[in-house]
Design a protein around this motif. Structure first.
Motif, PDB file in Angstrom:
ATOM      1  N   ASP A 187      -5.890   9.121  -4.686  1.00 36.13           N
ATOM      2  CA  ASP A 187      -5.363   8.975  -3.329  1.00 36.13           C
ATOM      3  C   ASP A 187      -5.130   7.493  -3.011  1.00 36.13           C
ATOM      4  OD1 ASP A 187      -4.680  10.113  -0.694  1.00 36.13           O
ATOM      5  OD2 ASP A 187      -6.477   9.047  -0.032  1.00 36.13           O
ATOM      6  N   GLU A 188      -6.093   6.648  -3.358  1.00 34.02           N
ATOM      7  CA  GLU A 188      -5.960   5.202  -3.129  1.00 34.02           C
ATOM      8  C   GLU A 188      -4.797   4.620  -3.932  1.00 34.02           C
ATOM      9  OE1 GLU A 188      -9.619   3.088  -3.793  1.00 34.02           O
ATOM     10  OE2 GLU A 188     -10.724   4.456  -2.479  1.00 34.02           O
TER      11      GLU A 188
ATOM     12  N   GLY B 271     -10.418  10.664  -5.120  1.00 31.00           N
ATOM     13  CA  GLY B 271     -10.347   9.577  -4.154  1.00 31.00           C
ATOM     14  C   GLY B 271      -9.579   8.380  -4.694  1.00 31.00           C
ATOM     15  N   GLY B 272      -9.808   8.066  -5.960  1.00 26.84           N
ATOM     16  CA  GLY B 272      -9.093   6.961  -6.588  1.00 26.84           C
ATOM     17  C   GLY B 272      -7.610   7.239  -6.737  1.00 26.84           C
TER      18      GLY B 272
ATOM     19  N   GLN C 254      -1.553   5.482  -2.226  1.00 23.82           N
ATOM     20  CA  GLN C 254      -1.306   4.630  -1.062  1.00 23.82           C
ATOM     21  C   GLN C 254      -0.819   3.250  -1.495  1.00 23.82           C
ATOM     22  OE1 GLN C 254      -4.581   4.607   1.753  1.00 23.82           O
ATOM     23  NE2 GLN C 254      -4.974   6.772   1.371  1.00 23.82           N
ATOM     24  N   LYS C 255      -1.398   2.739  -2.554  1.00 24.58           N
ATOM     25  CA  LYS C 255      -1.035   1.408  -3.049  1.00 24.58           C
ATOM     26  C   LYS C 255       0.411   1.354  -3.541  1.00 24.58           C
ATOM     27  CE  LYS C 255      -2.472  -2.008  -6.463  1.00 24.58           C
ATOM     28  NZ  LYS C 255      -3.403  -2.299  -7.555  1.00 24.58           N
TER      29      LYS C 255
END
Length: 89
Positions: free
Chosen positions: A65-66, A62-63, A69-70
């Motif tokens: 993926d974040e 999840g991190g 996106q960033k």
């Protein structure tokens, strides 16, 4: 235990560094890395050791993926056994 991390997106300065810092902060060791740039697009695959990571695999994925996106790229993490099963013919 191993995992496969893939990164794909427009090339920019610092992609590898940012991913590696994220992994190091969670005690994930990079075992192998391959990256290429084709016509301005960055593609990377990493094999990492998650045996001693300091979070759950879900949190790690999840991190990533974040982070993707960033920084404007797609980052995916999969456990090695899942990756191998998905890519069997």
């Amino acid at each position: 235990m191993k995992a496969i991390i893939t990164v794909l997106g427009k090339d920019q300065v610092g992609i590898i560094a940012k991913v590696c810092v994220y992994l190091a902060e969670r005690n994930v060791n990079v075992l192998d890395i391959s990256q290429t740039i084709v016509k301005g697009y960055f593609d990377m695959i990493m094999i990492v050791d998650i045996t001693n990571m300091e979070c759950s695999f879900g949190e790690l994925a999840g991190g990533l993926d974040e982070l993707g996106q960033k920084i404007g790229v797609m980052i995916k993490g999969q456990r090695e056994e899942i990756f191998e099963n998905m890519h069997r013919i």
